[in-house]
Motif scaffolding. Structure first.
Motif, short mmCIF file in Angstrom:
data_model
loop_
_atom_site.label_atom_id
_atom_site.label_comp_id
_atom_site.label_asym_id
_atom_site.label_seq_id
_atom_site.Cartn_x
_atom_site.Cartn_y
_atom_site.Cartn_z
N TRP A 26 10.56 6.65 0.09
CA TRP A 26 10.62 6.48 1.56
C TRP A 26 8.91 5.60 2.08
O TRP A 26 8.82 4.89 2.98
CB TRP A 26 10.23 8.18 2.35
CG TRP A 26 11.50 8.33 2.12
CD1 TRP A 26 11.72 9.48 2.46
CD2 TRP A 26 12.36 7.79 2.89
NE1 TRP A 26 13.18 9.98 2.06
CE2 TRP A 26 13.89 8.96 2.88
CE3 TRP A 26 13.14 6.38 3.37
CZ2 TRP A 26 15.22 8.32 2.82
CZ3 TRP A 26 14.65 6.00 4.00
CH2 TRP A 26 15.83 7.18 3.32
N SER A 27 8.38 5.69 1.15
CA SER A 27 6.26 5.31 1.08
C SER A 27 6.44 3.64 0.82
O SER A 27 6.57 3.16 1.41
CB SER A 27 5.66 6.22 0.04
OG SER A 27 4.37 5.34 0.63
N SER A 28 7.82 3.67 -0.16
CA SER A 28 7.75 2.04 -0.53
C SER A 28 8.50 1.59 0.79
O SER A 28 8.20 0.47 0.88
CB SER A 28 8.20 2.46 -1.96
OG SER A 28 7.47 2.44 -2.42
N THR A 29 9.41 2.00 0.66
CA THR A 29 10.36 1.37 2.22
C THR A 29 9.90 1.45 3.67
O THR A 29 9.21 0.35 3.08
CB THR A 29 11.25 2.41 2.28
OG1 THR A 29 11.95 2.87 1.27
CG2 THR A 29 12.24 2.68 3.34
N SER A 30 8.57 2.10 3.98
CA SER A 30 7.00 1.56 4.81
C SER A 30 6.81 0.35 4.58
O SER A 30 6.45 -0.13 5.83
CB SER A 30 6.41 3.19 4.64
OG SER A 30 5.35 2.71 4.41
N ASP A 31 6.90 -0.03 3.37
CA ASP A 31 5.93 -1.58 3.13
C ASP A 31 6.77 -2.80 3.76
O ASP A 31 6.51 -3.32 3.89
CB ASP A 31 5.56 -1.54 1.58
CG ASP A 31 4.35 -0.97 0.75
OD1 ASP A 31 3.90 -0.64 2.13
OD2 ASP A 31 4.63 -0.74 0.24
N LEU A 32 8.23 -1.87 3.74
CA LEU A 32 9.31 -3.07 4.26
C LEU A 32 10.11 -2.93 5.72
O LEU A 32 9.59 -4.12 6.53
CB LEU A 32 10.79 -2.85 3.67
CG LEU A 32 10.48 -3.23 1.61
CD1 LEU A 32 11.99 -2.43 1.54
CD2 LEU A 32 10.47 -4.43 1.51
N PRO A 86 0.69 -0.90 -0.18
CA PRO A 86 0.18 0.06 -0.07
C PRO A 86 0.90 1.46 0.21
O PRO A 86 0.46 2.29 -0.27
CB PRO A 86 -0.75 0.26 1.72
CG PRO A 86 0.03 -0.64 2.11
CD PRO A 86 0.81 -1.88 1.09
N GLY A 87 2.42 1.03 0.23
CA GLY A 87 3.14 2.04 0.50
C GLY A 87 3.16 2.76 -0.88
O GLY A 87 3.45 3.90 -0.61
N MET A 88 3.71 1.27 -1.23
CA MET A 88 4.36 1.81 -2.52
C MET A 88 3.18 2.56 -3.96
O MET A 88 3.16 3.80 -4.88
CB MET A 88 4.96 0.69 -3.38
CG MET A 88 5.48 0.81 -5.42
SD MET A 88 5.16 -0.94 -5.78
CE MET A 88 2.99 -0.63 -5.81
N ALA A 89 1.95 2.08 -3.76
CA ALA A 89 1.11 2.36 -4.68
C ALA A 89 0.20 3.71 -4.33
O ALA A 89 0.10 4.36 -5.01
CB ALA A 89 0.16 1.35 -4.05
N THR A 90 0.33 4.24 -2.90
CA THR A 90 -0.12 5.46 -2.83
C THR A 90 1.17 6.78 -2.81
O THR A 90 0.43 7.89 -3.44
CB THR A 90 -0.44 5.52 -1.08
OG1 THR A 90 0.40 4.92 0.09
CG2 THR A 90 -1.58 4.80 -1.16
N GLY A 91 2.19 6.17 -2.83
CA GLY A 91 3.55 6.70 -3.39
C GLY A 91 3.83 7.21 -4.97
O GLY A 91 4.37 7.97 -5.06
N ILE A 92 2.68 5.87 -5.35
CA ILE A 92 3.14 7.03 -6.86
C ILE A 92 1.95 7.59 -6.65
O ILE A 92 2.56 8.91 -7.54
CB ILE A 92 2.53 5.40 -8.06
CG1 ILE A 92 4.05 4.47 -8.09
CG2 ILE A 92 2.22 5.90 -8.92
CD1 ILE A 92 3.53 2.95 -8.38
#
Lengths: 47, 445
Positions: free
Chosen positions: B287-293, B138-144
Motif C-alpha cells: 500500500w505504501s508503494s501504491t501511495s506513490d501512484l 518515498p512511499g516505497m522506500a519507507t515501506g521497505i
C-alpha cells in the motif's frame, strides 16, 4: 529536495557485488522468517 | 560523528538494506512473548510481570522517537544507527546478566529501558535518509524499511524459540539466549551503520549548500500546525482499528465460529494469526508503494473508508462465512501496516524533507496512544459482554461499531488536511544557517 538522488552521479558497476551482498544479508533471514510464517499460516486451512 | 555523505557513484539501492538491517533487528520486540513462559517458570514471575520489559520497551520507543528525533536529524543516520545498535544490543547483554544472576530488574532495565531507546532511535533512523534518496518513490522506500519492523518478529519468533529449546528454559539457558541475541543483532545491524550514506547536497553559486526546494517546515513549527494533529488523529485511529483485530485475533476467530458446524481449532487460530502478520507486512510495502501512484490522501481514504466497510461486513455477516471473516480481517491488517508505512511520505508531502525524521518521531506518540486504546476497547468490551452472559460473535459487536466510528473520525481528519500555511515554512537563509552549523563538523564518507 534538490540534494536528492537525481543530483547523484550514476551508480558505478563496481558497487554491484556490494549491493548483492547487502540485499542477501537482509534477504536470507527475511526469507527464513517468511518460510516459517507460511508453514504456520497453512494451519488455518489444515488445522 | 557527522552525517556520512555518499561518495560519487554510491548506489541508492544500498540504503534500503542498511535500513532493513536495523528494522529487521529491532522488530524482534514483537517476538518478546517467546521469552515470557521460560522467564515465568525460571524466575517465578506472573504474566503481568513478564510483560514488563516489552511494555517499557514500547514506552521508551515512543519517548525516544519523540524526543530524540531532532538529534537524529542533526547528527545523521549513521550516528542514529550506532546508538540503536549499542542500546539494543546492550539491552540484551544486560538482560543476559540479569537472567544469569536471577535479577529480574536488570532484565526490565536492560531490555525495556536501554533496549527501548534503541527501538525508538532505530525506528526513525533511516526514514529521512530514505526519503532523500528516493524523492520519486518515498512511499516505497519507507515501506521497505517499515516492512522490516514487521518482518523482525517473523525471524525472531522461531529463531528465539529454537535457541531456547537448545539452551534450555532455565535461567542459564535464557541468559545464554539473551547473550547470543545481543551479539548477533550487533553484527547484523553493523551493516546498516557501515552502508548508510546521505545524498550529496548540491552547492549554490557561493559554494554553500543550496536551500531545499518546495515547502520546508521545522519539527518545532510542524507540531504547531493543524496538519500535524490531523495526521496524528489519522494514524491513531487507523492503528487503533488494526490493533482491535490483532490483539484478540485467535480468541476472536474461535468465538465467531464456536456455535457453527465448522468451529475453528486452536491450531487453525494460530494459522490465522500468522496470516494476519503476513497481511500486515504485505500492506506495509504494497500500500505504501501504491501511495506513490495514487497520492497519500487517497490511500488514507482507502485505509479508513474501506477499513470501516470491512469492519461493517464482519459485524453484519462475519459469523455466517469464514472466508468473508478471514478476508475482511486480512484487508484491515494490511491497512494497519500500510498506515504505518505511508505516514513518513505523507509527512514529507506536507512538511518537506528538512526535518521529516524528527516530525515522524513526534507523530509516533499516536502509535503509543493507540497501543493502549485499541486493546483496552476490545478487551474491556469483551469482558463486559461475557459478564452479561453473551458468547460467540456477540462478544465483539460493540467493539466493531466503535472501531467503525474511530475510522470515520480518522477519515474526516484526513479530509481536513490542507497544505501547510506559508507562515510555518522555513526560509532559505534559516536553512543555510542550520547547514552552516552542521558544516562546522568535518564530513566523512
Amino acid at each position: 529536495m534538490s540534494g536528492d538522488s537525481s543530483q547523484s552521479p550514476p551508480d558505478l558497476p563496481g558497487r554491484r557485488p556490494l549491493i548483492a551482498f547487502a540485499w542477501l544479508w537482509v534477504g536470507v533471514p527475511l526469507a527464513y522468517g517468511l518460510y516459517e510464517l507460511v508453514r504456520k499460516a497453512t494451519q488455518l486451512f489444515t488445522g | 560523528m557527522s552525517p556520512p555523505v555518499a561518495p560519487p557513484g554510491w548506489s541508492r539501492w544500498l540504503v534500503p538494506p542498511a535500513a532493513l538491517s536495523v528494522h529487521l533487528s529491532i522488530g524482534q520486540a514483537y517476538a518478546w512473548s517467546v521469552f515470557k513462559p521460560p522467564l515465568e517458570s525460571a524466575l517465578g514471575l506472573s504474566g503481568t510481570q513478564s510483560a514488563l520489559p516489552f511494555q517499557l520497551g514500547i514506552v521508551m520507543l515512543g519517548l525516544s522517537a519523540a524526543f530524540g528525533g531532532t538529534l537524529v536529524e542533526r547528527k545523521g543516520p549513521r550516528w542514529a544507527m550506532t546508538v540503536a545498535l549499542v542500546c539494543f544490543s546492550s539491552g540484551f547483554l544486560l538482560s543476559a546478566l540479569g537472567a544469569a544472576a536471577e535479577q529480574y530488574w536488570l532484565i526490565v532495565l536492560g531490555y525495556g529501558f536501554v533496549g527501548g531507546i534503541g527501538l525508538g532511535i532505530g525506528y526513525i533512523s533511516p526514514v529521512s535518509t530514505l526519503i532523500k534518496w528516493f524523492p520519486d518513490r518515498p512511499g516505497m522506500a519507507t515501506g521497505i524499511a517499515i516492512m522490516g519492523f514487521g518482518g523482525g518478529a517473523l525471524i525472531a519468533s522461531p529463531w528465539s524459540a529454537r535457541m531456547l529449546e537448545s539452551f534450555g528454559n532455565d535461567s542459564s539457558g535464557i541468559a545464554l539466549a539473551f547473550l547470543v541475541h545481543g551479539l548477533s543483532y550487533a553484527v547484523f545491524m553493523l551493516l546498516g551503520v557501515l552502508l548508510v550514506r546521505v545524498p550529496r547536497t548540491p552547492k549554490g553559486a557561493d559554494g554553500a549548500p543550496a536551500p531545499l526546494d518546495g515547502v520546508q517546515v521545522s519539527a518545532r513549527s510542524a507540531v504547531r500546525t493543524p496538519q500535524f494533529w490531523l495526521l496524528w488523529v489519522v494514524l491513531c485511529m487507523n492503528v487503533t482499528a488494526g490493533i482491535g483485530i490483532l490483539e484478540k485475533a485467535a480468541p476472536m476467530i474461535t468465538d465467531f465460529f464456536a456455535d457453527t458446524s465448522t468451529p475453528v481449532s486452536v491450531t487453525a487460530a494460530a494459522g490465522f494469526v500468522a496470516l494476519l502478520s503476513a497481511a500486515n507486512m504485505a500492506g506495509r510495502i504494497g500500500w505504501s508503494s501504491t501511495s506513490d501512484l495514487i497520492g497519500r490522501k487517497n490511500i488514507y481514504r482507502v485505509y479508513l473508508g474501506v477499513g470501516a466497510l470491512m469492519y461493517a461486513l464482519i459485524a453484519l455477516f462475519g459469523d455466517s462465512s469464514k472466508p468473508l471473516f478471514v478476508l475482511c480481517a486480512l484487508v484491515i491488517l494490511s491497512f494497519y501496516g500500510g498506515g504505518f508505512a505511508t505516514v513518513p511520505a505523507y509527512l514529507k508531502d506536507l512538511f518537506g524533507t528538512y526535518q521529516v525524521g524528527a516530525i515522524h518521531g513526534r507523530l509516533l506518540t499516536a502509535w503509543s496512544t493507540a497501543g493502549v486504546l485499541g486493546p483496552l476497547i476490545v478487551n474491556w468490551i469483551a469482558d463486559r459482554q461475557e459478564e452479561a452472559g453473551r458468547h460467540g460473535s456477540s462478544l465483539y459487536g460493540l467493539s466493531f461499531v466503535i472501531m467503525i466510528g474511530l475510522l470515520v473520525v480518522g477519515f474526516v481528519a484526513n479530509e481536513l488536511v490542507r497544505p501547510v500555511h506559508a507562515r510555518h515554512h522555513v526560509s532559505a537563509p534559516a536553512q543555510r544557517e542550520a547547514a552552516d552549523v552542521r558544516r562546522q563538523q568535518p564530513e566523512s564518507a
